[in-house]
Scaffold this motif. Structure first.
Motif, PDB file in Angstrom:
ATOM      1  N   VAL A  33       0.862  -1.183   0.000  1.00  0.00           N
ATOM      2  CA  VAL A  33       0.000   0.000   0.000  1.00  0.00           C
ATOM      3  C   VAL A  33       0.897   1.230   0.000  1.00  0.00           C
ATOM      4  N   PHE A  34       0.774   2.083  -1.030  1.00  0.00           N
ATOM      5  CA  PHE A  34       1.649   3.232  -1.192  1.00  0.00           C
ATOM      6  C   PHE A  34       0.819   4.502  -1.305  1.00  0.00           C
ATOM      7  N   ARG A  35       1.435   5.619  -0.910  1.00  0.00           N
ATOM      8  CA  ARG A  35       0.857   6.956  -1.100  1.00  0.00           C
ATOM      9  C   ARG A  35       1.805   7.773  -1.959  1.00  0.00           C
ATOM     10  N   VAL A  36       1.332   8.194  -3.104  1.00  0.00           N
ATOM     11  CA  VAL A  36       2.132   8.997  -4.025  1.00  0.00           C
ATOM     12  C   VAL A  36       1.268  10.146  -4.508  1.00  0.00           C
ATOM     13  N   SER A  37       1.822  11.344  -4.547  1.00  0.00           N
ATOM     14  CA  SER A  37       1.063  12.503  -4.994  1.00  0.00           C
ATOM     15  C   SER A  37       0.728  12.390  -6.475  1.00  0.00           C
ATOM     16  N   LEU A  38      -0.384  12.982  -6.854  1.00  0.00           N
ATOM     17  CA  LEU A  38      -0.829  12.912  -8.242  1.00  0.00           C
ATOM     18  C   LEU A  38       0.143  13.648  -9.169  1.00  0.00           C
ATOM     19  N   SER A  39       0.686  14.760  -8.694  1.00  0.00           N
ATOM     20  CA  SER A  39       1.637  15.496  -9.529  1.00  0.00           C
ATOM     21  C   SER A  39       2.880  14.674  -9.828  1.00  0.00           C
ATOM     22  N   GLU A  40       3.336  13.880  -8.866  1.00  0.00           N
ATOM     23  CA  GLU A  40       4.504  13.031  -9.087  1.00  0.00           C
ATOM     24  C   GLU A  40       4.191  11.930 -10.093  1.00  0.00           C
ATOM     25  N   LEU A  41       3.021  11.306  -9.973  1.00  0.00           N
ATOM     26  CA  LEU A  41       2.637  10.265 -10.920  1.00  0.00           C
ATOM     27  C   LEU A  41       2.473  10.831 -12.325  1.00  0.00           C
ATOM     28  N   THR A  42       1.807  11.994 -12.416  1.00  0.00           N
ATOM     29  CA  THR A  42       1.585  12.605 -13.725  1.00  0.00           C
ATOM     30  C   THR A  42       2.900  13.017 -14.376  1.00  0.00           C
ATOM     31  N   GLY A  43       3.807  13.593 -13.586  1.00  0.00           N
ATOM     32  CA  GLY A  43       5.104  14.000 -14.130  1.00  0.00           C
ATOM     33  C   GLY A  43       5.912  12.825 -14.626  1.00  0.00           C
ATOM     34  N   ALA A  44       5.910  11.709 -13.862  1.00  0.00           N
ATOM     35  CA  ALA A  44       6.670  10.534 -14.280  1.00  0.00           C
ATOM     36  C   ALA A  44       6.088   9.929 -15.546  1.00  0.00           C
ATOM     37  N   ARG A  45       4.766   9.871 -15.624  1.00  0.00           N
ATOM     38  CA  ARG A  45       4.119   9.317 -16.808  1.00  0.00           C
ATOM     39  C   ARG A  45       4.386  10.191 -18.039  1.00  0.00           C
ATOM     40  N   TYR A  46       4.316  11.495 -17.840  1.00  0.00           N
ATOM     41  CA  TYR A  46       4.537  12.439 -18.952  1.00  0.00           C
ATOM     42  C   TYR A  46       5.966  12.339 -19.479  1.00  0.00           C
ATOM     43  N   ALA A  47       6.933  12.275 -18.565  1.00  0.00           N
ATOM     44  CA  ALA A  47       8.336  12.183 -18.974  1.00  0.00           C
ATOM     45  C   ALA A  47       8.611  10.870 -19.690  1.00  0.00           C
ATOM     46  N   THR A  48       8.017   9.790 -19.225  1.00  0.00           N
ATOM     47  CA  THR A  48       8.226   8.489 -19.861  1.00  0.00           C
ATOM     48  C   THR A  48       7.651   8.468 -21.269  1.00  0.00           C
ATOM     49  N   GLN A  49       6.462   9.031 -21.437  1.00  0.00           N
ATOM     50  CA  GLN A  49       5.859   9.073 -22.766  1.00  0.00           C
ATOM     51  C   GLN A  49       6.700   9.914 -23.726  1.00  0.00           C
ATOM     52  N   LYS A  50       7.231  11.031 -23.239  1.00  0.00           N
ATOM     53  CA  LYS A  50       8.087  11.865 -24.079  1.00  0.00           C
ATOM     54  C   LYS A  50       9.350  11.107 -24.503  1.00  0.00           C
ATOM     55  N   ALA A  51       9.893  10.332 -23.563  1.00  0.00           N
ATOM     56  CA  ALA A  51      11.097   9.565 -23.879  1.00  0.00           C
ATOM     57  C   ALA A  51      10.795   8.485 -24.900  1.00  0.00           C
ATOM     58  N   GLN A  52       9.648   7.847 -24.773  1.00  0.00           N
ATOM     59  CA  GLN A  52       9.285   6.801 -25.714  1.00  0.00           C
ATOM     60  C   GLN A  52       9.026   7.355 -27.108  1.00  0.00           C
TER      61      GLN A  52
END
Length: 439
Positions: free
Chosen positions: A264-283
């Motif tokens: 069970v983890f707690r992660v802020s939405l901004s952190e998840l969105t930023g990581a997803r956005y950066a990964t998509q840009k890299a791909q």
């Protein structure tokens, strides 16, 4: 290893020091959460009883409040439900005749009972059990024999609740916790009913090895329910859009073992969105041509949510103390964050009554894998209907369905089975669908 697993399985059926329990007092008249810490107590009516006798007993045990030399104590009953069913199953000519009687000739003038309050108090001081007091009340009632069988049973049950209250020790689970809060204060869980909670878990396809993203503004009920179903196989990421994480303290009520609580983890939405956005840009291979894009904020951050005024004050925390190992971590391992950013979550569950569902969907659906199911709960249908319309117009999801769960409870007793006279009008509304990727 097998011996250790068997021991742990047996221990899960027993209460342990410090664990959380749900106390069902007088068959649902009152529901209370408690931690079995040293010298913890519970108030049953006017009696205050220590919870020490509840340690080391199986869940489902029934206790009776009895008077002792040092005050009221909880005494465990042996097979009380079986004994009650055996009495109800006895059918004799006398029972049939009593069923045919009615109460038309009874006059309620408070003179039928000859046993005074002073006599009952004297019996208590002498150590009489609740059963003995009830038998004395029945023997000294002038109108008891003239009542119908149903009235006699109601009379005994009413006196039992007053003079010999029963306490059922229930295991905290998704169903029992949801039932308790829905009966006590449904506003704390956004009026989420137990059948609606089950529907959310089913439509989100929560199962073993799932990676579930949860936006939980219901005190942690959704997060705990997902973690309970996963059982340590898979992970649940409870995200939050504010600067300070919203409380998910209901997770502490579930007595999770180490393997379940560790997923069970707690992660802020901004952190998840930023990581997803950066990964998509890299791909997409746009780092070289669009270097400036990597320095911009993601298209949607947690700050874009529309929050109702003072929404945080509407979510109250359980007043129980923390349980070791049941705290959701405010971070996630690097490998989990990398996997979520590259592959996306397998499903999404949203329970945010104070947020706009369409705004939530815009920010959170891009975090899911393609063809991942999602469900959004709301106490009212209109916000979900508007969200459904926008999802259809933007071609963001298929198999959209807006549903209202319906539940009817029945009283099942000999010769008097019927729906309950009072039922909840609604358990909220659910918008479900499957995400698609525009290519």
């Amino acid at each position: 290893m097998e011996g250790t697993m068997g021991a742990n399985s047996n221990n899960r059926n027993l209460t342990t020091p410090g664990c959380a329990v749900l106390l069902d007092i007088n068959d649902g008249d009152r529901l209370a959460f408690a931690h079995l810490s040293p010298h913890a107590s519970v108030k049953v009516g006017n009696a205050k009883c220590l919870l020490d006798p509840l340690v080391g007993i199986p869940f489902g045990s029934v206790f009776e409040v009895q008077s002792g030399p040092n005050g009221h104590v909880l005494v465990r009953l042996q097979h009380p439900i079986t004994e009650s069913k055996e009495k109800e199953s006895i059918e004799s000519e006398e029972a049939v005749e009593s069923i045919c009687r009615d109460n038309r000739a009874l006059i309620d003038n408070n003179t039928a009972q000859t046993l005074s309050a002073e006599d009952i108090e004297q019996m208590r001081r002498e150590g009489a059990t609740g059963k003995a007091i009830i038998e004395a009340l029945v023997a000294n009632s002038a109108s008891f024999e003239a009542k119908s069988a149903f009235s006699q049973e109601k009379y005994k049950r009413r006196k039992q609740k007053k003079y010999a209250p029963h306490v059922l020790v229930r295991r905290p689970s998704a169903r029992s916790v949801c039932e308790a809060y829905f009966a006590k204060d449904p506003n704390k869980i956004g009026f989420l009913r137990m059948d609606t909670l089950a529907l959310l878990l089913s439509l989100a396809n929560v199962g073993a090895n799932a990676e579930v993203l949860v936006l939980d503004m219901l005190g942690g009920l959704l997060t705990a329910a997902v973690a309970e179903r996963l059982g340590g196989h898979g992970s649940v990421c409870s995200t939050f859009h504010t600067a300070k994480a919203q409380t998910v303290d209901m997770v502490r009520l579930f007595n999770f073992d180490t393997s379940t609580a560790s997923r069970v983890f707690r992660v802020s939405l901004s952190e998840l969105t930023g990581a997803r956005y950066a990964t998509q840009k890299a791909q997409e291979g746009k780092e070289a041509t669009d270097a400036s894009d990597g320095l911009q904020e993601p298209p949607c951050s947690g700050e874009t949510f529309l929050t109702a005024p003072r929404a945080e004050e509407n979510i109250s925390e359980p007043k129980q103390g923390p349980i070791e190992g049941n705290k959701a971590k405010l971070s996630a391992p690097v490998e989990d964050m990398t996997r979520w950013a590259s592959q996306g979550f397998s499903s999404l569950i949203v329970g945010a009554p104070y947020l706009d569902p369409w705004t939530v969907a815009q920010c959170m659906l891009p975090l899911l894998a393609s063809s991942a199911p999602f469900v959004i709960y709301h106490p009212y249908s209109q916000p979900l209907a508007e969200c459904m319309h926008h999802l259809q117009a933007e071609h963001m999801a298929v198999a959209l369905q807006l549903s209202e769960p319906w539940l009817r409870e029945y009283q099942v007793l000999p010769s008097r089975t019927h729906p309950n006279m009072q039922m909840s009008s609604t358990g909220g509304y659910v918008l479900s669908g499957i995400t698609i990727t525009n290519t």
